[in-house]
Design a protein around this motif. Sequence first.
Motif, short mmCIF file in Angstrom:
data_model
loop_
_atom_site.label_atom_id
_atom_site.label_comp_id
_atom_site.label_asym_id
_atom_site.label_seq_id
_atom_site.Cartn_x
_atom_site.Cartn_y
_atom_site.Cartn_z
N MET A 107 0.82 -1.21 0.00
CA MET A 107 0.00 0.00 0.00
C MET A 107 0.86 1.27 0.00
O MET A 107 0.55 2.25 -0.67
N ILE A 108 1.95 1.23 0.78
CA ILE A 108 2.81 2.41 0.88
C ILE A 108 3.44 2.76 -0.45
O ILE A 108 3.67 3.94 -0.76
N SER B 147 1.11 9.92 -5.25
CA SER B 147 1.49 11.26 -4.78
C SER B 147 2.53 11.89 -5.70
O SER B 147 2.51 13.11 -5.93
N ILE C 10 0.84 4.64 -2.56
CA ILE C 10 0.76 6.03 -2.11
C ILE C 10 1.90 6.84 -2.71
O ILE C 10 1.72 7.98 -3.16
N TYR D 214 2.56 13.56 0.89
CA TYR D 214 2.34 12.11 0.90
C TYR D 214 3.54 11.34 0.32
O TYR D 214 3.76 10.19 0.68
N THR D 215 4.29 12.00 -0.55
CA THR D 215 5.53 11.37 -1.02
C THR D 215 6.52 11.25 0.13
O THR D 215 7.14 10.20 0.33
N TYR E 250 5.74 11.25 3.33
CA TYR E 250 5.17 10.29 4.28
C TYR E 250 5.54 8.86 3.89
O TYR E 250 5.99 8.07 4.73
N SER E 251 5.38 8.53 2.60
CA SER E 251 5.67 7.17 2.15
C SER E 251 7.16 6.87 2.23
O SER E 251 7.57 5.77 2.61
#
Length: 303
Positions: free
Chosen positions: A1-2, A9, A5, A177-178, A180-181
Motif C-alpha cells: 500500500m505504501i 502522490s 501512495i 504524501y511522497t 510520508y511514504s
Amino acid sequence: MIYIIFVVSLAVLLVGSDWLIESAEKIGLSFGISPFIIGVTIVAFGTSLPELATSLASVASETSEIVIGNVVGSNIANILLVLGLTTIVGKGIKLDFNIMEVDMPLLIISAILFYFAVYDLQFTFIEAIIFILALVFFLYSTVTGNIDEGNERPKVSIKKYILLVVGGVMVYLGATYTIYSLEKIAIELGLAPSLIALTVIAIGTSLPEVIVSMAAARKGKHAIAVGNVLGSNIFNTYGVMAIPSLYGGIDIPSNMLDFSVPFMIVITLLFAFIVLTNKIGQWVGVMLVLLYIFYITHVIHIS
C-alpha cells in the motif's frame, strides 16, 4: 500500500508542478515581474511548503532535531541535486541577467548568518525574529527592485489564479504524501532519525523543487528554474528555521556542525562561482549530482 501512495502522490506532484509554473509565470508577467523573480518568490515559496510543514510537525512531535537537518539537507539537495538535474535536463542553463548583483549575495549572507546562529548549538527567539525580518527584507528588495514598468503587461484570466492555487495545493499534497511514504519505507529499513532528516526527508521535501525546476528547464524557462533553487534556499534558511522555533525550542545536534553545516556553506559559495558567467554547462550539472552522491554516502558512513 505504501508504494501505491508513493506512486500516486508523485503523479499529483508532477501535474501540480506544471500548473504552478505556467500560471505563476503568466500572473507574474502581468504584474511586470521577471521570470527569475517569479521563480525566486512565488514558485520557490510554493515548493518550500513541504519543508515548513515537516519542520512544524517535528516540533509538535518533540523531534525538533529534525528541523536543522531538514534545512541543511534540503539546501544541499537544492543546489547539488535540483540544480544538477535541471542543468542536465535543460542541456545547460543560460541566464539573461546578472544574478550576482543582489540575489546571490543575499543567499551567501543567509548561509553565513545561519552558521553564526547555530554554532553555539542554540537558536534563540531573538534569532528567529531576525531571520523572519531578513526574509521580509529579501522579499521586499527582490520584488520592488525588479518590477519592469516599461513592458506591456499581458492580461490574465481568473482561470490562471485558480490554476496557481490548485497547482500549489497539488504540489503541497503530492510532496506531503511522497515524504510520508518515503519516511515509512526508511523506518522499515531501520534508519536513524538524524540520518532520515539529512537524507530521506531532505530529498523528499526537495522533490517539488526537483520536479518544478526540471519541468521549467524542459520548457526553456531557465530563469524560473534557477530562481526556484535560490529562493527556496533563502526561504528554508530563514523561514523553515525560524517559524517552527516560535512554537517550541529547536534541538541542534553537535554533529551537524562537524560536516553538514560547513558543507552547506561551501556548496553555496560553489553555486555563486558557477553562475559568475551566467551560464552553467551540462557537465557542471553532472559534477553537482556526483557531488551530492558523495555527500549522501559520506553522511551515511559517519552516522
